[in-house]
Structures are given as C-alpha cells and as structure tokens.
Design an enzyme around this catalytic site. Structure first.
Site, PDB file in Angstrom:
ATOM      1  N   GLU A 114      28.638   0.628 -11.845  1.00  0.00           N
ATOM      2  CA  GLU A 114      28.019   1.886 -11.431  1.00  0.00           C
ATOM      3  C   GLU A 114      29.127   2.840 -11.033  1.00  0.00           C
ATOM      4  O   GLU A 114      30.020   2.460 -10.293  1.00  0.00           O
ATOM      5  CB  GLU A 114      27.105   1.596 -10.245  1.00  0.00           C
ATOM      6  N   HIS A 141      28.075  -7.427 -14.999  1.00  0.00           N
ATOM      7  CA  HIS A 141      27.636  -6.090 -14.575  1.00  0.00           C
ATOM      8  C   HIS A 141      27.468  -6.095 -13.073  1.00  0.00           C
ATOM      9  O   HIS A 141      26.978  -7.058 -12.495  1.00  0.00           O
ATOM     10  CB  HIS A 141      26.305  -5.734 -15.256  1.00  0.00           C
ATOM     11  N   GLU A 173       0.826  -1.205   0.000  1.00  0.00           N
ATOM     12  CA  GLU A 173       0.000   0.000   0.000  1.00  0.00           C
ATOM     13  C   GLU A 173       0.869   1.267   0.000  1.00  0.00           C
ATOM     14  O   GLU A 173       0.527   2.272  -0.616  1.00  0.00           O
ATOM     15  CB  GLU A 173      -0.905   0.028   1.236  1.00  0.00           C
ATOM     16  N   LEU A 174       1.994   1.183   0.717  1.00  0.00           N
ATOM     17  CA  LEU A 174       2.849   2.365   0.829  1.00  0.00           C
ATOM     18  C   LEU A 174       3.433   2.752  -0.528  1.00  0.00           C
ATOM     19  O   LEU A 174       3.451   3.918  -0.913  1.00  0.00           O
ATOM     20  CB  LEU A 174       3.979   2.097   1.829  1.00  0.00           C
ATOM     21  N   LYS A 175       3.902   1.742  -1.231  1.00  0.00           N
ATOM     22  CA  LYS A 175       4.462   1.996  -2.562  1.00  0.00           C
ATOM     23  C   LYS A 175       3.422   2.677  -3.447  1.00  0.00           C
ATOM     24  O   LYS A 175       3.672   3.690  -4.090  1.00  0.00           O
ATOM     25  CB  LYS A 175       4.876   0.664  -3.180  1.00  0.00           C
ATOM     26  N   CYS A 212      23.053   1.179 -15.005  1.00  0.00           N
ATOM     27  CA  CYS A 212      22.307  -0.027 -14.670  1.00  0.00           C
ATOM     28  C   CYS A 212      21.189  -0.205 -15.703  1.00  0.00           C
ATOM     29  O   CYS A 212      21.110   0.556 -16.667  1.00  0.00           O
ATOM     30  CB  CYS A 212      21.747   0.109 -13.251  1.00  0.00           C
ATOM     31  N   GLY A 257      20.953  -3.883 -20.210  1.00  0.00           N
ATOM     32  CA  GLY A 257      20.054  -4.990 -20.533  1.00  0.00           C
ATOM     33  C   GLY A 257      18.599  -4.606 -20.643  1.00  0.00           C
ATOM     34  O   GLY A 257      18.007  -4.670 -21.705  1.00  0.00           O
ATOM     35  N   HIS A 276      18.792   5.815 -11.869  1.00  0.00           N
ATOM     36  CA  HIS A 276      17.790   5.865 -10.803  1.00  0.00           C
ATOM     37  C   HIS A 276      17.104   7.206 -10.735  1.00  0.00           C
ATOM     38  O   HIS A 276      16.214   7.419  -9.936  1.00  0.00           O
ATOM     39  CB  HIS A 276      18.424   5.527  -9.461  1.00  0.00           C
TER      40      HIS A 276
HETATM   41  N1  GLN Z   1      20.501  -6.818 -16.813  1.00  0.00           N
HETATM   42  C1  GLN Z   1      19.804  -6.229 -15.721  1.00  0.00           C
HETATM   43  C2  GLN Z   1      18.949  -5.076 -16.211  1.00  0.00           C
HETATM   44  O1  GLN Z   1      19.349  -4.392 -17.066  1.00  0.00           O
HETATM   45  C3  GLN Z   1      20.756  -5.742 -14.669  1.00  0.00           C
HETATM   46  C4  GLN Z   1      20.047  -5.094 -13.529  1.00  0.00           C
HETATM   47  C5  GLN Z   1      20.899  -4.863 -12.323  1.00  0.00           C
HETATM   48  O2  GLN Z   1      22.089  -4.878 -12.368  1.00  0.00           O
HETATM   49  N2  GLN Z   1      20.299  -4.595 -11.204  1.00  0.00           N
HETATM   50  O3  GLN Z   1      17.884  -4.821 -15.705  1.00  0.00           O
HETATM   51 ZN    ZN Z   2      22.948  -2.694 -12.078  1.00  0.00          ZN
END
Ligand code: GLN
Ligand code: ZN
Length: 766
Positions: A677, A653, A17-19, A738, A444, A706
């Site tokens: 990252e 990764h 619910e919070l999300k 990412c 990805g 993000h």
């Molecule tokens: N291959 C994944 C993506 O692109 C890698 C995600 C991750 O490192 N958290 O979503």
């Molecule tokens: Zn990542």
C-alpha cells in the site's frame, strides 16, 4: 462495595445493525432521521445491557458512526480544508466524506481524497488519521458527544463520557501543511483550551467522571511528549469533574511513574498485558487516586481465569489503600458482542469462551465474589464453571495433537531457505515469465457481487448442490479471467469469489479452528470481520485452494497467481490461543500452508502470492520487543514459502504498512515480489526503499481501493515516476493498493483500464 465499570462497548450491534444502517444511508435508502434512530436504539440497548451486568459506571461516547478518532477530530473542529467545511457543526456527510473521500459525481463535484486510515495500536481496528496544519484552529464543532450524554442521562444512566485524550489524539495526528512539517506539540496549548471547554460542557451536565483515553502511555515516548503529559493534565485539572485516565494495550513501562503521578482522580491500567506493573503502580500513585484494574481481557475471547483475577485484586488490596475498580483491560470494541448468539458451537467449546456480554458478566461474578464471598449464590457456580473450563482446555484431545507437535519438532533451517539466492531465481523466473517492463497485476480479489454472496450463502445453507455451486463459481472465475485479459493485465488472479474472507476461508479448512456465526468485530467504518478462533493444534486435512486456482489457470495462457493468506496474517486476524506462545501457533499454520504451496506448484501454478497483510500490525508496541516478533514472523513466512523451485515466483502483499523501520525484516522474507500500500501516502512509504536497497521486486499500490474514486492516468504515471526515483524501475510492478472485493465493477474496470494504460505509457517512456 466493589466498583465495576467498562471502558467501551462494541457499537456495531449484535447483528451488525450499525453497518446495515450506515450503508443504507450511504446508498440513499435510509434518511438521516432513520439513521439517528438506529444509533439511538443501539446506544440505549448497550447501556441497558451494561446496567444489567451491574456496572457502576457506563461509558458514553464510545458509540461512533465510523470511528472514535474521527469523532474526536470533528469535536475539535479539525476538518482538512479540502472538505469545504463551512466551520459550523460538522455534519454527518462531512464526517463520512473525511472517512471515505468523494467520488466525481453527477453534480459535478470534484473528487476529494479521504483522510488516511491506519491501524489502531496493535489491533485490527483502523482509525482515521487526524490532519493538522500549523495554523490549525480548534473549536468545538460537534454536539454529538454532548447530545449522547444528555440522551443517557435522560434514560437515568450513570453516564461517564469517554473522550480520546489530547496527547493521544495529537500523537496520532499527521501534519499536512503546504508549508511543511512542524512539531505537533506546538499545537498543544490551543488544543488544551478546547479540551478545557469540552470538560466545561460536560461538567455543566452534572456528570461526575470523564474517561480520558491515553493509550500512548504504553508506547516509547520522546521526552518532550512525556513532559507534555504533565503540562496537559495540570491544565485540565478541575474540581467539578474527575478524570479517569485510561491506559491500555500494554504496560506503562518507563511512563509508569509519570502516569501514576499525573493530577487525575483515577488511573486505569491494563493488567492483562501488564500484570507485573500492578504493584508498581500502587506504589507510585497517591492513595487518593482510584486505580482501575483492567483484569478481563478486552482483546481476546477466552473465558477469564477468575480465580487469578481475584488473587490479583487481593494482592492489590493488601498492598495499598487505593480505591480499586474492576474493568476489562481495554474497550470491548475488539471482541464480538454476545456468545449467546453462537448456537452452532458445541457446549465444550462454548464453555471456553467469553464475548463482550459474557465479559461483563465475569465482572459481575468478580464483584459478587468480592462483596458477598466466593461461596455466595452468584459467585460459586460461576467460579466453578470457570475452573472447569480451564481444566478442560488443559486436557482436551481436541486441542492437543501429538502428530502436530512432532512435525513442529522436525523444522530445520534448511526448510526456511529457497534453493538459490534471489539473483539466480530472478533470471530463471524471467525466462519463462517473459513479462514487459512495469508488469501489471491485481492483489487478488474482484468485486464480491450480491450474486456471488448469494451463491455462497445458498451453498452453505444447503440450498445449492455442490456441483452447481462449483460450476457457478467456475463461471465467475472464467468471467474475471476474461475480463483481465481484455483489460490487458499481465499476471492474473482468479478473483477469490469462493472466499468470504481471506482468513476465514483458510481457517474453515484447517483443523484447530472454530467459527462463529455472529462474532463480528469492527475493522474500519462499516467493515466488520469475523475472526476465527484458533483453539487447538493446527493441521491441514486436504488441499484448500488447488482446484480453484488450477481451474483458473486452465482458462488462460497468461500466468495465474495462486493466492494464499500467510501464517502471520492468519494468526493476527484470528483470536489466538492464550495457552501457548503465538510463535508456536504461527509455525503450525506455516507447516499447513507449506503443504498447500507445494500442492499448488505440483498443479502447475508457478506464481504464488502469500498475503501477509497483517504482519506489521502486531508489531509489539515497544521497540525492544520488535526483533523477537519479527524473527518468528519471518521464519513462519519462510517456512511457508521456501519449498518451491527457483522458477516459481513467490509474491507477498502487505496493506497499510509503513516499512521504514522493519524493512530489513521484510527483505528477509525473501519474497520475489512484494506488493504494498502506498498511494494514499503519495509514495512516501517508499522512502524506506531508497536508503535500504531492497533487493527484490516491488509493486507499490498506485490507487486507493478503499475509495470509489477512479484515478487518472496522469496520477498513476506520476506516482510510478515517484516510485522510480526510489526503486530501480526495472523492478517495479504496477498494481492497486489492495484487493478489490469491496468495490463495484464499473469502478474497477475503469480504474484497471487506466492503470494498464498508465503502465503502457511508462513502458513507452522507459
Ligand atoms: N488477496 C487479498 C485480496 O485481494 C488480499 C487482501 C488484503 O491484503 N487485505 O482480497
Ligand atoms: Zn491489502
């Protein structure tokens, strides 16, 4: 009478619910009053539920809109200058801006970077890193905690406020000062003054106890920090309020004497991860102190061995005269809310499990067994059920599979080696790949649009036939392939539309995994994950990704990356078995993935990325335990990756990784290319690569996925130039930080377009 209590309850709500509410607020679909109402309702429900479980003290302040460390920063008035805070009450929007940054918007506001976010100890929870300056001013700047305490008291709850302790908060803080670095402990004095005021305000409300979380007491601490604990807790001592110092996630080790002798009224210790410390703590702690025993695992979902818990309590009781409280080992933030929601799991499996609600019930049973005797009405059937569950886990043929065991025994050193060393592989890969300098790629995933989610849901629920589902997904794959070609990316990805989650997707296809419907755990902010439960020996009945990737490759002339989640990440993001070493589970997963890698290669996929996003986060908290973990983690990765031909390029990764201290292990994984990252830290993370000559290729993330901010070309070029000062430019790739699944298409297109332009500029300049 036995006292039971809890350190924290999951705040997301059993149906997230919070999300939903927070995201609706961000989208402008719910106003602040509406959001507050949802929060109030969740808090009330959770307090009630804990009261019903017979807990004597209930934590208040464990609720959070985003993150408890961020809340503490706001309470202390630590808001970095770039957020243009007016110095008054830190309002909700400022708090969210600190967490998420601010995009360039129609109102013409300039974009602002979010605060850094990183893993909370060795969990998959992320906190917002506090930022401090030398001239940092601390001042109570949020009324939220106090209001929540009032709210609980008004409901008749025996509220015990929870705050993050001053030393842990300061330890987690990062210096961000134009004048350069300084020793954060210089701020301690001022910080303690405000902690003192916070305690004053809580005392005025008539609460008896305050829980002060100091989990850094389970870490290797420099001497200065150890003595700072003495200074701090001497100063925070008071008559009108009792402090429960909470430690968790491990044993106190060399901080044990320190923790046991601080002048606080109570000490909570993690007995699940530190069973051996129990007697030692009792030996060192003055007998006036309450010792809270963290007996129920707050990090895992297995039903407790209640007999063992009772034995430990007996042992502790025989040992000393301390008043003993019983609790989960740590906040229940790290487990899902309620097993009763899991109507799809079979009874046997369910009998092995306990989520937050059930863990509180285990406390209720322990209390009954201790106060009324093990044969009492409440205790007897519950203890019997716990015993039956242990016995059935020990004997179950669903868990123990001889064939998997036998294969595990055949692993040889050969199977952990690529055929040739990297230098030779590099030449062979270059020949067929023929990539430009600064090749571009993504990590990805592409945006998981509502349409994609709907397709997956319809298919799962049987409303969409398999053929139609496959066709729809193929269309999506084709679309993102086209898009990447248009954008001019060099190495393509299929976009992962078929994956709900990078771990769940694999777990669902492997034997030995179980899934929940509602077993959500907060990962960061409104992002929740539903970790699979690895209950038995792992094997792969059939290929898991080959059809999708092969289809994606058929749509383009450019190289397509196969995309797998690595064994250590699958393990670390699951609830793992507690009946065998984690290393064994990792190797079982690695064997299954090794077969997948070979099948991809056989299907003509020549670049395979094996994500090990979570390798670092389970690094043991104590340095002396690192090497053993890294050894098996690297072996598991190598077992997965090493079977391919030299020409096949293995990528890996990692997100949110600080490599400086584990760079040798990372190099030892021997991936041909690693993407990591780095953008949020301004390429600082690459410093490791300067001193340690990392032998293979690297793609340092050039923009923060993000945040919705679209980076500028200059920014990316600048970052890459910084990277080139640390890593030979001929070995650099250009990619985001990412995966892009949480983003929207317009941002993604704009960002990738800029990224490709930046790469072209770099090539022209190179
Ligand atoms: N291959 C994944 C993506 O692109 C890698 C995600 C991750 O490192 N958290 O979503
Ligand atoms: Zn990542």
């Amino acid at each position: 009478m036995t006292t039971t209590h809890n350190l924290g309850f999951p705040r997301i709500g059993k149906h997230r619910e919070l999300k939903r509410a927070v995201e609706a607020y961000w989208a402008g679909e719910l106003d602040a009053a509406g959001l507050e109402a949802v929060g109030r309702d969740l808090r009330r429900r959770h307090w009630q539920l804990q009261g019903d479980a017979g807990l004597d003290r209930i934590p208040v302040g464990d609720f959070s809109w985003y993150d408890q460390v961020l809340d503490m920063s706001c309470l202390l008035g630590v808001v970095p200058p770039r957020f243009d805070w007016d110095g008054g009450e830190v309002d909700l929007d400022t708090l969210f801006r600190m967490a998420r940054g601010r995009a360039r918007n129609d109102a013409g506001d300039t974009p602002v970077d979010a605060c850094e976010m990183t893993k909370w100890f060795d969990t998959n929870y992320h906190y917002i890193v506090p930022e401090v300056r030398r001239d940092q001013v601390f001042k109570i700047s949020s009324n939220r905690l106090f209001a929540e305490v009032d709210e609980a008291l008004a409901l008749g709850i025996d509220a015990r406020p929870v705050i993050l302790g001053p030393l842990t908060w300061l330890w987690l803080a990062k210096v961000r000062d134009p004048a350069g670095d300084f020793d954060r402990l210089e701020l301690l004095d001022d910080l303690l003054a405000v902690y003192g005021e916070i305690l004053n305000r809580l005392a005025e409300k008539g609460v008896q106890w305050v829980q002060v979380d100091e989990p850094i007491l389970v870490l290797d601490l420099p001497r200065a920090w150890q003595s700072a604990f003495e200074t701090a807790y001497n100063r925070l001592q008071r008559r009108d309020l009792k402090l429960l110092l909470a430690t968790y996630f491990g044993e106190l080790g060399d901080n044990l004497r320190l923790a046991a002798t601080l002048p606080v009224a109570g000490l909570h210790i993690d007995v699940v991860r530190g069973e051996d410390q129990l007697i030692n703590v009792l030996d060192h702690a003055a007998t006036y102190k309450v010792i809270s025993l963290g007996l129920i695992n707050g990090r895992n979902i297995w039903r407790s061995d209640l007999d063992r818990c009772l034995q430990l309590v007996e042992q502790a009781r025989r040992k000393g005269e301390h008043e003993l409280w019983l609790a989960p080992s740590c906040s229940l933030l790290h487990v899902p809310v309620d097993l009763d929601e899991e109507t799809d799991l079979d009874d046997e499996l369910r009998s092995w499990l306990a989520f937050a609600v059930q863990k509180l019930d285990e406390l209720r049973v322990l209390k009954a067994a201790l106060d009324e005797g093990p044969d009492s009405e409440v205790a007897r059937p519950a203890l019997a059920a716990a015993r039956a569950a242990s016995a059935s886990r020990r004997d179950s043929t669903r868990i123990h599979k001889p064939a998997v065991r036998e294969r595990l025994a055949t692993i040889s050193e050969d199977m952990l080696q690529r055929r040739s060393p990297y230098a030779a592989r590099r030449e062979k890969q270059r020949q067929w790949l023929d990539l430009p300098a600064f090749p571009t790629t993504t990590i990805g995933s592409f945006p998981q649009t509502p349409r994609i989610r709907e397709l997956r849901r319809d298919y799962r629920q049987g409303r969409l036939a398999e053929g139609d589902y496959v066709q729809a997904m193929r269309n999506e794959i084709q679309r993102v392939v086209r898009k990447q070609e248009e954008l001019g990316l060099d190495v393509l990805a299929h976009g992962e539309p078929e994956r709900n989650d990078m771990v769940e997707y694999f777990g669902e296809q492997l034997d030995g995994f179980a899934f929940t419907r509602n077993g959500w755990v907060q990962s960061y902010g409104t992002r929740c994950v539903k970790p699979p439960i690895i209950y038995g020996d792992v094997s792969r009945p059939r290929p898991m990704t080959v059809d999708w990737i092969a289809y994606a490759q058929s749509c383009t002339e450019r190289p397509m990356k196969g995309m797998l989640t690595g064994p250590v990440t699958i393990l670390n993001w699951s609830f793992a078995r507690d009946d065998q070493p984690r290393a064994d589970t990792a190797m079982q997963i690695a064997l299954a993935l090794r077969d997948e890698v070979l099948d991809l290669e056989a299907a003509g996929i020549r670049i395979i990325q094996i994500d090990e996003a979570a390798l670092r986060e389970r690094l043991p908290l104590r340095r002396r335990d690192w090497q053993a973990y890294l050894d098996w983690a690297v072996r598991a990765f190598r077992l997965t990756a090493s079977s391919v031909a030299d020409e096949t390029q293995i990528h890996t990764h990692m997100c949110y990784s600080e490599f400086n201290d584990i760079i040798a292990a990372i190099a030892d994984m021997d991936a041909d290319v690693i993407t990591i990252e780095t953008s949020r830290s301004n390429m600082e993370l690459l410093d490791a690569f300067k001193d340690f000559r990392y032998p293979n290729e690297i793609g340092p993330g050039v923009y923060d996925i993000h945040s919705p901010n679209v980076p500028t070309r200059e920014h990316i070029v600048g970052l890459m130039k910084k990277a080139a000062q640390r890593v030979d430019a001929g070995r650099l790739w250009v990619n985001p930080d990412c995966g892009l699944k949480t983003r929207q298409w317009p941002e993604v297109e704009a960002a990738l377009k800029t990224m490709v332009e930046a790469a072209r500029e770099l090539r022209a300049g190179a």
